[in-house]
Design an enzyme around this catalytic site. Structure first.
Site, PDB file in Angstrom:
ATOM      1  N   LYS A  19       0.814  -1.223   0.000  1.00 54.34           N
ATOM      2  CA  LYS A  19       0.000   0.000   0.000  1.00 54.34           C
ATOM      3  C   LYS A  19       0.845   1.270   0.000  1.00 54.34           C
ATOM      4  CE  LYS A  19      -2.582  -0.394   3.624  1.00 54.34           C
ATOM      5  NZ  LYS A  19      -2.009  -1.656   4.127  1.00 54.34           N
ATOM      6  N   ARG A  94     -10.691   2.694   9.201  1.00 51.14           N
ATOM      7  CA  ARG A  94     -10.508   1.247   9.399  1.00 51.14           C
ATOM      8  C   ARG A  94     -11.799   0.557   9.833  1.00 51.14           C
ATOM      9  NH1 ARG A  94      -5.185  -0.838  10.017  1.00 51.14           N
ATOM     10  NH2 ARG A  94      -3.588   0.766  10.119  1.00 51.14           N
ATOM     11  N   ARG A 133      10.738 -10.480   4.174  1.00 50.73           N
ATOM     12  CA  ARG A 133      11.123  -9.146   4.629  1.00 50.73           C
ATOM     13  C   ARG A 133      11.598  -9.188   6.082  1.00 50.73           C
ATOM     14  NH1 ARG A 133       6.828  -4.351   3.981  1.00 50.73           N
ATOM     15  NH2 ARG A 133       6.098  -4.945   6.046  1.00 50.73           N
ATOM     16  N   ARG A 139      13.629  -9.046  11.743  1.00 53.94           N
ATOM     17  CA  ARG A 139      12.462  -8.907  12.629  1.00 53.94           C
ATOM     18  C   ARG A 139      12.081 -10.288  13.173  1.00 53.94           C
ATOM     19  NH1 ARG A 139       8.146  -4.938   9.555  1.00 53.94           N
ATOM     20  NH2 ARG A 139       9.613  -3.428   8.705  1.00 53.94           N
ATOM     21  N   ARG A 150      -2.313 -11.156  11.882  1.00 53.28           N
ATOM     22  CA  ARG A 150      -2.558  -9.789  11.401  1.00 53.28           C
ATOM     23  C   ARG A 150      -3.443  -9.809  10.152  1.00 53.28           C
ATOM     24  NH1 ARG A 150       3.409  -8.262  11.472  1.00 53.28           N
ATOM     25  NH2 ARG A 150       3.856  -7.915  13.655  1.00 53.28           N
TER      26      ARG A 150
END
Length: 201
Positions: A19, A94, A133, A139, A150
């Protein structure tokens, strides 16, 4: 390209669908500011502003920033001069309640959202992209379980929004998988068709 001004746009899509990358391109094309509530929150936290301290305390408790505060921040941002000719929202609204709050912000200007870009992406493909990623950026907390959770939250939250925008006839669904250029071309084509039909109606 269809010459379009005063476009009020929203981009939605699952985490990892790209996005942010597409938002900056769309905003540049329509010469409107890209407004990300996440960016506004992060900037205020980094700057140590009263708003930043308030948001940081909420996040530290593991809570979501309440609608009332988010609505206030967006309303303030939309009053700024650069958003007078249009904007591209990312990360807001949202919830259906936030959609109604946005409607109320725009109503005094006889304005409304012109189009909503929905980036669609296969969950497994997005999860694979985010795991890669996470590995590259170190991470360790971004496990597959966390990432899939998520995605589920996103799907639950946005289903009512997608239905609402579809009923309003402003939804532009775009395949979000492919190169940045391929996705950008699909978005441009979808927006041109939607905006020209609205101008002509």
């Amino acid at each position: 390209m269809t010459e379009t001004t005063h476009a009020r746009l929203l981009i939605i899509g699952p985490p990892g669908a790209g996005k942010g990358t597409q938002a900056s391109r769309i905003a540049e094309r329509f010469q409107v500011p890209a407004i990300s509530t996440g960016d506004i929150f992060r900037a205020n936290i980094k700057g140590g502003t009263p708003l930043g301290q308030q948001v940081q305390a909420i996040i530290a408790e593991g809570e979501l920033v309440p609608d009332s505060l988010t609505n206030e921040i967006v309303a303030d941002r939309l009053e700024q001069a650069d958003a007078a000719a249009g904007f591209l929202l990312d990360g807001y609204p949202r919830t259906v309640d936030q959609v109604h709050a946005l409607d109320a912000m725009l109503a005094p200007k006889n304005a409304a959202l012109d189009a909503v870009i929905l980036l669609e992406a296969d969950v497994d493909a997005v999860v694979a992209r985010l795991l890669k990623r996470a590995e590259l950026e170190g991470r360790a907390d971004d496990t597959e379980e966390v990432i899939r959770h998520r995605q589920e939250i996103y799907a639950d939250q946005t289903a009512p929004l997608i239905e609402l925008f579809s009923e309003r006839g402003i939804l532009v669904s775009v395949d979000g998988l492919g190169t940045v250029e391929e996705v950008a071309a699909r978005i441009a084509e979808g927006l041109d068709a939607k905006l020209s039909s609205r101008v002509g109606s």
